[in-house]
Design a protein around this motif. Structure first.
Motif: not given
Length: 229
Positions: A31-37, A86-97, A163-173
């Protein structure tokens, strides 16, 4: 044990929910990653869409930007950003989403403002309102239903795609699904299915809640018009 029975067994195990890295922790991350995106998408798409709709000069730009962002595979962006600073950070997942969230937000903001009732706009201008006041007091309130609809679409799409974020160390379900694939199918099939069920239920819940919210953020006069009142 078939995968459906194994998934139910997995979901009914309290430890899978409460342990560190369990469903509760992963749901919060999701929810955090999705909400930020979605928030980043709104900050980019709404001002641009509203300005283009108000100026009446952005139809081609809106279509082009929406089509370009839809054409870029999210999995490609998710794989590229971790290789940047950005590396394997939250923002490297948030920006693509967030890029994935832009098309419905931009299109509905533009359309909502552009298709505001011309008579209401003319009446406001006749009363001496400035262009900015017309935008703020007339066009934006009339655009709320479409903008809320775009927000709901973007949010549901991002929740599902996160859901795909888990493949890139983004956590989530998606972590649950990834863990299942890390095992043999005989052992991990139930976990994979359980993760898929959780993501699907979350997307449906978000859709339902935002559908209700959309109704209540729409000005009452517009709700009456929609009902034929």
């Amino acid at each position: 044990m078939n995968p459906f029975a194994a998934a139910l067994t997995w979901l009914n195990d309290p430890l899978n929910w409460t342990n560190p890295g369990g469903v509760v922790d992963l749901l919060i991350e999701h929810l955090y990653v999705s909400g930020m995106a979605v928030l980043v998408g709104c900050l980019v798409a709404w001002p641009l869409g509203v300005w283009l709709g108000h100026s009446g000069r952005g139809g081609a730009v809106t279509v082009t930007v929406s089509n370009m962002t839809r054409a870029i595979p999210t999995i490609a962006l998710l794989s590229i950003f971790p290789l940047t600073a950005l590396g394997f950070s939250t923002w490297s997942v948030v920006i693509p989403l967030a890029v994935f969230a832009v098309p419905p937000l931009l299109a509905t903001a533009y359309t909502g403002v552009r298709e505001a009732d011309p008579d209401a706009r003319d009446a406001a201008e006749g009363m001496g309102l400035s262009r900015l006041q017309v935008l703020w007091r007339v066009e934006l309130p009339l655009a709320v239903p479409q903008m809320a609809s775009g927000f709901r679409t973007a949010a549901v799409q991002v929740v599902a795609t996160a859901t795909l974020a888990a493949l890139f160390n983004g956590g989530g379900l998606g972590e649950i699904i990834a863990r299942g694939f890390g095992k043999t199918m005989a052992i991990g099939a139930g976990e994979i299915l359980a993760g898929g069920i959780l993501v699907a239920v979350l997307a449906l819940v978000v859709e339902g809640l935002l559908g209700v919210a959309e109704k209540y953020v729409t000005p009452r006069a517009l709700r009456l018009v929609a009902r034929g009142g």
